[in-house]
Design a protein around this motif. Structure first.
Motif, PDB file in Angstrom:
ATOM      1  N   PRO A   6       0.940  -1.168  -0.056  1.00 42.39           N
ATOM      2  CA  PRO A   6      -0.182  -0.063  -0.070  1.00 42.39           C
ATOM      3  C   PRO A   6       0.881   1.189  -0.147  1.00 42.39           C
ATOM      4  O   PRO A   6       2.151   1.266   0.330  1.00 42.39           O
ATOM      5  CB  PRO A   6      -0.972  -0.220   1.307  1.00 42.39           C
ATOM      6  CG  PRO A   6       0.107  -1.033   2.076  1.00 42.39           C
ATOM      7  CD  PRO A   6       0.840  -1.992   1.305  1.00 42.39           C
ATOM      8  N   VAL A   7       0.258   2.330  -0.559  1.00 37.92           N
ATOM      9  CA  VAL A   7       0.999   3.318  -0.556  1.00 37.92           C
ATOM     10  C   VAL A   7       0.303   4.485  -0.034  1.00 37.92           C
ATOM     11  O   VAL A   7      -0.803   4.663   0.409  1.00 37.92           O
ATOM     12  CB  VAL A   7       1.255   4.072  -2.171  1.00 37.92           C
ATOM     13  CG1 VAL A   7       2.245   2.833  -2.781  1.00 37.92           C
ATOM     14  CG2 VAL A   7       0.122   4.102  -2.759  1.00 37.92           C
ATOM     15  N   CYS A   8       1.259   5.821   0.338  1.00 37.42           N
ATOM     16  CA  CYS A   8       0.702   7.120   0.815  1.00 37.42           C
ATOM     17  C   CYS A   8       1.511   8.225   0.008  1.00 37.42           C
ATOM     18  O   CYS A   8       2.314   8.131  -0.797  1.00 37.42           O
ATOM     19  CB  CYS A   8       0.811   7.085   2.376  1.00 37.42           C
ATOM     20  SG  CYS A   8       2.654   7.126   2.643  1.00 37.42           S
ATOM     21  N   GLY A   9       0.951   9.294   0.229  1.00 38.04           N
ATOM     22  CA  GLY A   9       1.412  10.555  -0.386  1.00 38.04           C
ATOM     23  C   GLY A   9       0.936  11.901  -0.031  1.00 38.04           C
ATOM     24  O   GLY A   9      -0.094  11.879   1.010  1.00 38.04           O
ATOM     25  N   VAL A  10       1.480  12.977  -0.514  1.00 39.89           N
ATOM     26  CA  VAL A  10       1.242  14.037   0.152  1.00 39.89           C
ATOM     27  C   VAL A  10       0.659  14.911  -1.270  1.00 39.89           C
ATOM     28  O   VAL A  10       1.655  14.966  -2.129  1.00 39.89           O
ATOM     29  CB  VAL A  10       1.829  14.881   0.940  1.00 39.89           C
ATOM     30  CG1 VAL A  10       3.248  15.196   0.391  1.00 39.89           C
ATOM     31  CG2 VAL A  10       1.280  16.110   1.462  1.00 39.89           C
ATOM     32  N   GLU A  35       0.389  23.304  -7.176  1.00 38.81           N
ATOM     33  CA  GLU A  35       0.309  21.999  -6.375  1.00 38.81           C
ATOM     34  C   GLU A  35       1.291  21.280  -6.805  1.00 38.81           C
ATOM     35  O   GLU A  35       1.723  21.031  -7.896  1.00 38.81           O
ATOM     36  CB  GLU A  35      -1.133  21.406  -6.979  1.00 38.81           C
ATOM     37  CG  GLU A  35      -1.197  20.184  -5.832  1.00 38.81           C
ATOM     38  CD  GLU A  35      -2.705  19.480  -6.407  1.00 38.81           C
ATOM     39  OE1 GLU A  35      -3.407  19.642  -5.370  1.00 38.81           O
ATOM     40  OE2 GLU A  35      -2.851  18.953  -7.374  1.00 38.81           O
ATOM     41  N   VAL A  36       2.027  20.783  -5.489  1.00 40.61           N
ATOM     42  CA  VAL A  36       3.288  19.820  -5.606  1.00 40.61           C
ATOM     43  C   VAL A  36       2.734  18.648  -5.011  1.00 40.61           C
ATOM     44  O   VAL A  36       2.400  18.466  -3.965  1.00 40.61           O
ATOM     45  CB  VAL A  36       4.148  20.448  -4.883  1.00 40.61           C
ATOM     46  CG1 VAL A  36       5.458  19.539  -4.779  1.00 40.61           C
ATOM     47  CG2 VAL A  36       4.895  22.029  -5.290  1.00 40.61           C
ATOM     48  N   VAL A  37       3.068  17.549  -5.899  1.00 38.77           N
ATOM     49  CA  VAL A  37       2.403  16.156  -5.743  1.00 38.77           C
ATOM     50  C   VAL A  37       3.456  15.096  -5.612  1.00 38.77           C
ATOM     51  O   VAL A  37       4.375  15.173  -6.222  1.00 38.77           O
ATOM     52  CB  VAL A  37       1.285  15.768  -6.879  1.00 38.77           C
ATOM     53  CG1 VAL A  37       0.734  14.362  -6.227  1.00 38.77           C
ATOM     54  CG2 VAL A  37       0.430  16.669  -6.905  1.00 38.77           C
ATOM     55  N   SER A  38       3.444  14.622  -4.354  1.00 38.82           N
ATOM     56  CA  SER A  38       4.722  13.397  -4.123  1.00 38.82           C
ATOM     57  C   SER A  38       4.004  12.358  -5.056  1.00 38.82           C
ATOM     58  O   SER A  38       3.012  12.126  -5.142  1.00 38.82           O
ATOM     59  CB  SER A  38       4.688  13.148  -2.597  1.00 38.82           C
ATOM     60  OG  SER A  38       3.750  12.367  -2.308  1.00 38.82           O
ATOM     61  N   PRO A  39       5.136  11.541  -5.234  1.00 38.45           N
ATOM     62  CA  PRO A  39       4.727  10.238  -6.013  1.00 38.45           C
ATOM     63  C   PRO A  39       4.209   9.315  -4.911  1.00 38.45           C
ATOM     64  O   PRO A  39       4.441   9.530  -3.602  1.00 38.45           O
ATOM     65  CB  PRO A  39       6.091   9.830  -6.225  1.00 38.45           C
ATOM     66  CG  PRO A  39       7.220  10.221  -5.615  1.00 38.45           C
ATOM     67  CD  PRO A  39       6.468  11.640  -5.231  1.00 38.45           C
ATOM     68  N   PRO A  40       3.610   8.134  -5.062  1.00 35.72           N
ATOM     69  CA  PRO A  40       3.106   7.052  -4.204  1.00 35.72           C
ATOM     70  C   PRO A  40       4.344   6.671  -3.626  1.00 35.72           C
ATOM     71  O   PRO A  40       5.249   6.153  -3.982  1.00 35.72           O
ATOM     72  CB  PRO A  40       2.313   5.975  -4.991  1.00 35.72           C
ATOM     73  CG  PRO A  40       2.000   6.828  -6.283  1.00 35.72           C
ATOM     74  CD  PRO A  40       3.004   7.690  -6.596  1.00 35.72           C
ATOM     75  N   VAL A  41       4.398   6.625  -2.056  1.00 34.68           N
ATOM     76  CA  VAL A  41       5.476   6.253  -1.214  1.00 34.68           C
ATOM     77  C   VAL A  41       4.978   4.879  -0.663  1.00 34.68           C
ATOM     78  O   VAL A  41       3.754   4.779   0.132  1.00 34.68           O
ATOM     79  CB  VAL A  41       5.814   7.031  -0.052  1.00 34.68           C
ATOM     80  CG1 VAL A  41       6.777   6.603   0.817  1.00 34.68           C
ATOM     81  CG2 VAL A  41       6.504   8.385  -0.823  1.00 34.68           C
ATOM     82  N   PRO A  42       5.617   3.873  -0.622  1.00 31.26           N
ATOM     83  CA  PRO A  42       5.329   2.420  -0.095  1.00 31.26           C
ATOM     84  C   PRO A  42       5.215   2.749   1.325  1.00 31.26           C
ATOM     85  O   PRO A  42       5.980   3.192   2.063  1.00 31.26           O
ATOM     86  CB  PRO A  42       6.333   1.523  -0.280  1.00 31.26           C
ATOM     87  CG  PRO A  42       7.063   1.981  -1.464  1.00 31.26           C
ATOM     88  CD  PRO A  42       6.624   3.524  -1.529  1.00 31.26           C
TER      89      PRO A  42
END
Length: 371
Positions: free
Chosen positions: A24-28, A81-88
Motif C-alpha cells: 500500500p502507498v501514501c503521499g501528499v 500544487e506539488v504532488v509527491s509520488p506514491p510512497v510505500p
C-alpha cells in the motif's frame, strides 16, 4: 527461416522477469499561493506551462509536469500544487513523503522568476484504503479521531478538516504543514486509515468512544468537512483544554489526543523514525507545542533521508528505443520502437522493477521480440 515468436509469449516472458510491488502507498499534495516580485498573487495556471517544470505526460491534466525530483507540479485552481509520488507504507514512510514534498517545492521555487515567492496554502495527505471499506473508514475517522488529527494538523487560523473517501484511498486535508509536523501528520493519517479500515471491515471498532459533533458535506468533492466549531466550542482557540462531548460523557481534547496516539502506537512505530516518534509523544504530553499553540509556522527542519525517484528518461534496450509517453500514478505507457512501433502499458506496481531490468539489460531480448 526466421521463427516469429507470438506476442503473447513475449509478454508472458516479460512479466515473468519482473517483480510486482503490491505494498500500500501514501503521499501528499501541497498547495502554494504564488506571488510575483511586487507581492501580487499570480494565477498559476497562466504561468505553469512556461517554467520548464518537467515532462507533460499526464493525459488528464494539461498543466501537470512530471519532474526529475519524482513527483508532479500542476495547477489546482489559482494555486500551484506539488504532488509527491506514491510512497510505500513502511519504515520511514513519513520521512520519505516529507523528502519528496521538500524536493518538489525546491524544484518549483528554483524555476520561478527572480523575486517570486511561495506561501504554503494547504496539505492533502492520502493513504491507501480498499474501495469496499473506504467510505465507512472515512466516517469512523470523523466520528472517533478527527479532533486528534485537527490538533496535530491545523494552526490557530485554520478553518477545519476535510476527510474524503476517494477511489482506493482516504484523503485528509488540512492546513499547510512542513518538516516534523508534516511527518507527524502523515504518520497519524496513515495509521488512522489502517485502524479505521480494519474496524470498518470487522464492524467491531476498537476505537475511542464516538464523539458528538456536527459535520458538513465537503464542497467540490464527496466527503465530510469538520469545522473548528463542530464540537461546540472553538477547538483551535481552546486547544488541549477544549471540552468534547462523546458517548459516556466528556473528554478534554488533549486527553483524546493521547488516547488516539496510544491506540495507533504500534502502527506509528512502523512509520516514524525513533526521533520523530519521541517528538510526537512530547507534543502529545505538552512538552512541545501543537501547531495551534504556535504563533507562526515552524520552519522546515529539512528532509531526514534521500529519495530515489523513478527515472523516466529515454532508454535503449538493445536495438529498441524505449520512451515513456504517458504517465499517471497508476499506469505508464511506453513507446517501443525497433523493427516496428508498439505501445506497452506498465502498471505502477511493476514499473520500478521494469526500469531496473531495463537498465541491467535483462529486457533487451524480450523487448526486441515484442517489436
Amino acid at each position: 527461416m526466421t521463427r516469429t515468436v507470438p506476442t503473447t509469449d513475449a509478454l508472458a516472458e516479460l512479466w515473468s522477469l519482473l517483480e510486482r510491488d503490491d505494498r500500500p502507498v501514501c503521499g501528499v499534495e501541497h498547495e502554494y499561493e504564488v506571488r510575483d516580485a511586487a507581492g501580487a498573487v499570480v494565477d498559476f495556471r497562466t504561468v505553469a506551462d512556461t517554467l520548464d517544470l518537467g515532462r507533460r505526460l499526464d493525459p488528464g491534466d494539461r498543466h501537470a509536469h512530471r519532474g526529475p525530483w519524482g513527483g508532479v507540479i500542476t495547477a489546482d485552481g489559482r494555486e500551484a500544487e506539488v504532488v509527491s509520488p506514491p510512497v510505500p507504507v513502511g519504515p520511514d514512510a513519513a520521512a520519505a513523503v516529507h523528502a519528496y514534498a521538500a524536493a518538489g517545492r525546491a524544484h518549483l521555487a528554483g524555476r520561478l522568476p527572480a523575486g517570486w515567492s511561495l506561501t504554503g496554502y494547504s496539505t492533502h495527505i492520502s493513504t491507501a484504503v480498499d474501495d469496499d471499506v473506504v467510505r465507512r473508514a472515512a466516517v469512523l475517522v470523523v466520528r472517533h479521531l478527527s479532533p486528534a488529527l485537527m490538533l496535530l494538523f491545523d494552526r490557530r487560523t485554520s478553518p477545519g478538516l476535510l476527510v474524503r473517501p476517494r477511489p482506493g484511498r482516504l484523503e485528509v486535508c488540512g492546513e499547510f504543514a512542513q518538516g516534523r509536523a508534516l511527518r507527524h501528520a502523515v504518520a497519524v493519517v496513515v495509521a488512522a486509515g489502517q485502524l479505521c479500515s480494519e474496524a470498518a471491515r470487522t464492524r467491531r471498532p476498537d476505537l475511542p468512544p464516538r464523539l458528538r459533533l456536527r459535520t458538513e458535506r465537503a464542497k467540490e468533492r464527496f466527503g465530510s468537512y469538520v469545522d473548528r466549531a463542530a464540537f461546540g466550542g472553538d477547538l483551535y482557540a481552546a486547544g488541549r483544554t477544549a471540552l468534547l462531548r462523546r458517548r459516556g460523557g466528556t473528554v478534554r481534547a488533549g486527553e483524546l489526543l493521547a488516547e488516539v496516539v496510544d491506540a495507533l502506537d504500534d502502527r506509528l512505530r512502523a512509520l516514524l523514525t525513533t526521533g520523530d516518534l519521541a517528538a510526537l509523544h512530547a507534543v502529545v504530553a505538552g512538552d512541545e507545542p501543537l501547531p495551534c499553540e504556535q504563533e507562526a509556522l515552524a520552519p522546515d527542519d529539512g528532509p531526514l533521508l534521500a529519495v530515489a525517484p523513478l527515472d523516466l528518461r529515454d532508454r535503449r534496450a538493445g536495438e529498441v528505443a524505449v520512451e515513456v509517453v504517458n504517465a499517471t500514478w497508476w499506469t505508464y505507457v511506453l513507446r517501443l520502437e525497433g523493427a516496428r512501433v508498439r505501445w506497452l502499458t506498465v502498471p505502477r506496481t511493476w514499473m520500478g522493477s521494469f526500469l531496473d531490468r531495463l537498465d541491467d539489460g535483462s529486457l533487451d531480448d524480450v523487448l526486441t521480440r515484442l517489436v
